[in-house]
Design a protein around this motif. Structure first.
Motif, mmCIF file in Angstrom:
data_model
loop_
_atom_site.group_PDB
_atom_site.id
_atom_site.type_symbol
_atom_site.label_atom_id
_atom_site.label_comp_id
_atom_site.label_asym_id
_atom_site.label_seq_id
_atom_site.Cartn_x
_atom_site.Cartn_y
_atom_site.Cartn_z
ATOM 1 N N ALA A 142 20.520 1.886 -8.607
ATOM 2 C CA ALA A 142 20.536 2.356 -7.221
ATOM 3 C C ALA A 142 19.254 1.927 -6.520
ATOM 4 N N ARG A 143 19.308 1.851 -5.207
ATOM 5 C CA ARG A 143 18.104 1.556 -4.412
ATOM 6 C C ARG A 143 17.483 2.891 -4.029
ATOM 7 N N ARG A 144 16.983 3.550 -5.050
ATOM 8 C CA ARG A 144 16.418 4.894 -4.885
ATOM 9 C C ARG A 144 15.158 4.999 -5.738
ATOM 10 N N VAL A 145 14.100 5.538 -5.116
ATOM 11 C CA VAL A 145 12.835 5.755 -5.807
ATOM 12 C C VAL A 145 12.460 7.222 -5.610
ATOM 13 N N VAL A 146 12.018 7.864 -6.683
ATOM 14 C CA VAL A 146 11.621 9.270 -6.651
ATOM 15 C C VAL A 146 10.165 9.354 -7.078
ATOM 16 N N ALA A 147 9.369 10.101 -6.310
ATOM 17 C CA ALA A 147 7.950 10.243 -6.627
ATOM 18 C C ALA A 147 7.530 11.699 -6.472
ATOM 19 N N VAL A 148 6.557 12.095 -7.268
ATOM 20 C CA VAL A 148 5.874 13.372 -7.079
ATOM 21 C C VAL A 148 4.476 13.014 -6.625
ATOM 22 N N VAL A 149 4.124 13.512 -5.432
ATOM 23 C CA VAL A 149 2.835 13.160 -4.835
ATOM 24 C C VAL A 149 1.970 14.404 -4.680
ATOM 25 N N ASN A 150 0.666 14.186 -4.689
ATOM 26 C CA ASN A 150 -0.313 15.271 -4.561
ATOM 27 C C ASN A 150 -1.230 14.956 -3.387
ATOM 28 N N VAL A 151 -0.974 15.641 -2.255
ATOM 29 C CA VAL A 151 -1.785 15.438 -1.051
ATOM 30 C C VAL A 151 -2.172 16.794 -0.473
ATOM 31 N N ASP A 152 -3.149 16.792 0.422
ATOM 32 C CA ASP A 152 -3.677 18.030 0.996
ATOM 33 C C ASP A 152 -2.742 18.716 1.983
ATOM 34 N N SER A 153 -1.917 17.932 2.688
ATOM 35 C CA SER A 153 -1.103 18.535 3.736
ATOM 36 C C SER A 153 0.117 17.675 4.030
ATOM 37 N N LEU A 154 1.052 18.256 4.756
ATOM 38 C CA LEU A 154 2.215 17.507 5.213
ATOM 39 C C LEU A 154 1.804 16.410 6.187
ATOM 40 N N ASP A 155 0.788 16.663 6.994
ATOM 41 C CA ASP A 155 0.304 15.643 7.925
ATOM 42 C C ASP A 155 -0.176 14.411 7.163
ATOM 43 N N THR A 156 -0.937 14.640 6.091
ATOM 44 C CA THR A 156 -1.432 13.532 5.277
ATOM 45 C C THR A 156 -0.273 12.773 4.654
ATOM 46 N N LEU A 157 0.711 13.520 4.137
ATOM 47 C CA LEU A 157 1.870 12.868 3.519
ATOM 48 C C LEU A 157 2.615 12.037 4.553
ATOM 49 N N ASP A 158 2.821 12.572 5.732
ATOM 50 C CA ASP A 158 3.532 11.837 6.773
ATOM 51 C C ASP A 158 2.787 10.558 7.130
ATOM 52 N N GLN A 159 1.462 10.617 7.243
ATOM 53 C CA GLN A 159 0.668 9.432 7.557
ATOM 54 C C GLN A 159 0.778 8.390 6.450
ATOM 55 N N ILE A 160 0.735 8.840 5.204
ATOM 56 C CA ILE A 160 0.859 7.916 4.067
ATOM 57 C C ILE A 160 2.234 7.252 4.085
ATOM 58 N N LEU A 161 3.279 8.042 4.303
ATOM 59 C CA LEU A 161 4.634 7.489 4.321
ATOM 60 C C LEU A 161 4.790 6.431 5.412
ATOM 61 N N LEU A 162 4.230 6.703 6.588
ATOM 62 C CA LEU A 162 4.342 5.735 7.690
ATOM 63 C C LEU A 162 3.583 4.439 7.414
ATOM 64 N N ASP A 163 2.573 4.496 6.552
ATOM 65 C CA ASP A 163 1.773 3.313 6.239
ATOM 66 C C ASP A 163 2.274 2.517 5.036
ATOM 67 N N LEU A 164 3.306 2.998 4.375
ATOM 68 C CA LEU A 164 3.828 2.267 3.219
ATOM 69 C C LEU A 164 4.400 0.918 3.645
ATOM 70 N N PRO A 165 4.208 -0.124 2.834
ATOM 71 C CA PRO A 165 4.757 -1.438 3.184
ATOM 72 C C PRO A 165 6.262 -1.398 3.464
ATOM 73 N N ILE A 166 6.994 -0.663 2.661
ATOM 74 C CA ILE A 166 8.452 -0.632 2.852
ATOM 75 C C ILE A 166 8.828 0.041 4.174
ATOM 76 N N MET A 167 8.014 0.997 4.615
ATOM 77 C CA MET A 167 8.283 1.660 5.891
ATOM 78 C C MET A 167 7.891 0.745 7.063
ATOM 79 N N LYS A 168 6.787 0.038 6.924
ATOM 80 C CA LYS A 168 6.348 -0.871 7.995
ATOM 81 C C LYS A 168 7.297 -2.052 8.163
ATOM 82 N N GLU A 169 7.803 -2.576 7.046
ATOM 83 C CA GLU A 169 8.600 -3.799 7.083
ATOM 84 C C GLU A 169 10.107 -3.552 7.078
#
Length: 132
Positions: free
Chosen positions: A49-76
């Motif tokens: 499947a084209r599915r990836v699952v991750a467990v991430v450790n960040v300080d806040s939802l804001d930080t997670l959202d910023q990281i997600l928006l900066d991922l190569p797959i999200m940018k491209e």
């Protein structure tokens, strides 16, 4: 704080497999770098499947959202990626909470409402029900 991130990646018909894999390669490099930096606890690719699952450790939802928006797959390829995020609670903390609540219930204490304990009063028309 720990979060479960579940990525579902679509593969548009107009895109070549080589282009698609190029994006995945850049994403894999970023994901493994985040794992080395301890932002990603672990990451898995679902077989078949084209599915990836991750467990991430960040300080806040804001930080997670910023990281997600900066991922190569999200940018491209972001218009073809859905991410479901679920906050996680350590099971040890949950188990301690359950034990405490069970002890309160066994010893006849009331339930907690709004940070204050309230006694549970039985009604004449129906039996008492205790909520955790």
């Amino acid at each position: 704080m720990l979060y479960h991130a579940d990525f579902h990646i679509e593969y548009p018909a107009a895109m070549s497999q080589k282009d698609f894999f190029s994006i995945w390669a850049r994403e894999a490099e970023a994901a493994l770098g985040a794992k080395k930096a301890d932002l990603v606890i672990d990451i898995w690719k679902s077989v078949g499947a084209r599915r990836v699952v991750a467990v991430v450790n960040v300080d806040s939802l804001d930080t997670l959202d910023q990281i997600l928006l900066d991922l190569p797959i999200m940018k491209e390829h972001g218009q073809h990626v859905q991410v479901e995020v679920t906050p996680l609670r350590r099971f040890e903390d949950f188990a301690t909470d359950v034990k405490k609540r069970l002890e309160q219930r066994l010893f006849g204490q009331g339930c907690q409402v709004g940070g204050r304990e309230r006694p549970v009063q039985p009604s004449k028309s129906r039996p008492a029900i205790r909520l955790w």
